[in-house]
Design a protein around this motif. Structure first.
Motif, mmCIF file in Angstrom:
data_model
loop_
_atom_site.group_PDB
_atom_site.id
_atom_site.type_symbol
_atom_site.label_atom_id
_atom_site.label_comp_id
_atom_site.label_asym_id
_atom_site.label_seq_id
_atom_site.Cartn_x
_atom_site.Cartn_y
_atom_site.Cartn_z
ATOM 1 N N MET A 146 0.847 -1.183 0.000
ATOM 2 C CA MET A 146 0.000 0.000 0.000
ATOM 3 C C MET A 146 0.882 1.233 0.000
ATOM 4 O O MET A 146 2.057 1.173 0.379
ATOM 5 N N ILE A 181 2.933 -4.917 3.532
ATOM 6 C CA ILE A 181 2.278 -5.394 4.746
ATOM 7 C C ILE A 181 2.965 -6.642 5.297
ATOM 8 O O ILE A 181 3.124 -6.793 6.499
ATOM 9 N N THR A 238 9.027 -0.164 4.981
ATOM 10 C CA THR A 238 8.473 1.099 4.529
ATOM 11 C C THR A 238 9.423 1.806 3.568
ATOM 12 O O THR A 238 10.644 1.568 3.576
ATOM 13 N N ILE A 270 4.451 6.244 7.507
ATOM 14 C CA ILE A 270 3.363 5.399 7.024
ATOM 15 C C ILE A 270 3.244 4.191 7.937
ATOM 16 O O ILE A 270 4.251 3.656 8.417
ATOM 17 N N CYS A 282 0.235 0.761 9.102
ATOM 18 C CA CYS A 282 -0.995 0.061 8.751
ATOM 19 C C CYS A 282 -1.483 -0.744 9.935
ATOM 20 O O CYS A 282 -0.686 -1.455 10.567
ATOM 21 N N THR A 314 -3.834 -3.631 10.361
ATOM 22 C CA THR A 314 -4.601 -4.591 9.568
ATOM 23 C C THR A 314 -5.910 -4.973 10.264
ATOM 24 O O THR A 314 -6.902 -5.255 9.597
ATOM 25 N N LEU A 345 -4.930 2.190 6.646
ATOM 26 C CA LEU A 345 -3.592 2.692 6.381
ATOM 27 C C LEU A 345 -3.524 4.132 6.890
ATOM 28 O O LEU A 345 -4.497 4.878 6.762
ATOM 29 N N CYS A 369 -4.551 7.184 -1.432
ATOM 30 C CA CYS A 369 -3.948 5.913 -1.059
ATOM 31 C C CYS A 369 -4.191 4.902 -2.170
ATOM 32 O O CYS A 369 -5.126 5.038 -2.965
ATOM 33 N N ALA A 405 -3.383 0.514 -3.379
ATOM 34 C CA ALA A 405 -3.084 -0.836 -2.913
ATOM 35 C C ALA A 405 -2.940 -1.791 -4.083
ATOM 36 O O ALA A 405 -3.529 -1.583 -5.154
#
Length: 126
Positions: A34, A53, A58, A70, A72, A74, A79, A96, A98
């Motif tokens: 993402m 992920i 990153t 950034i 995430c 889950t 995000l 954003c 993905a």
């Protein structure tokens, strides 16, 4: 594809902070990459930050390193982009994106992603 909805944009003064969120319509599996992109008027859409992920690795654009983070969650299918020390040149629409595979060092390539949100506006005044 997954549906993505951004939120958290707004107007702030230079030096301020904002946190953007991107809610996904379904669970974000570890295979997903993402990213956050931004587009200012008259400019091309550019990669701001990316995350794989599966590993949590990153990536950041040079202009935001050390200022943006950034992450995430889950479990929340969300995000985030924490933006600190904002500058007027950070003013843009933020999107954003993905894709269900690793992007590696190509995380900033728009054509790597197959799902996009509709964006949230960030305006930084001097």
């Amino acid at each position: 594809q997954v549906r993505l909805v951004e939120s958290g944009g707004g107007s702030v003064q230079a030096g301020g902070s904002l946190r953007l969120s991107c809610a996904a319509s379904r669970y974000i599996y570890s295979m997903y990459s993402m990213a956050w992109f931004r587009q200012a008027p008259g400019k091309e859409r550019e990669g701001v930050a990316g995350i794989y992920i599966g590993s949590g690795r990153t990536y950041y654009g040079d202009s935001v390193k050390g200022r943006f983070t950034i992450s995430c969650d889950t479990a929340k299918r969300t995000l985030y982009l924490q933006m600190n020390s904002l500058k007027p040149e950070d003013t843009a629409m933020y999107y954003c994106a993905a894709v269900p595979r690793p992007t590696g060092d190509g995380w900033f390539r728009r054509d790597y992603y197959n799902s996009w949100g509709s964006g949230t506006q960030v305006t930084v005044s001097s």
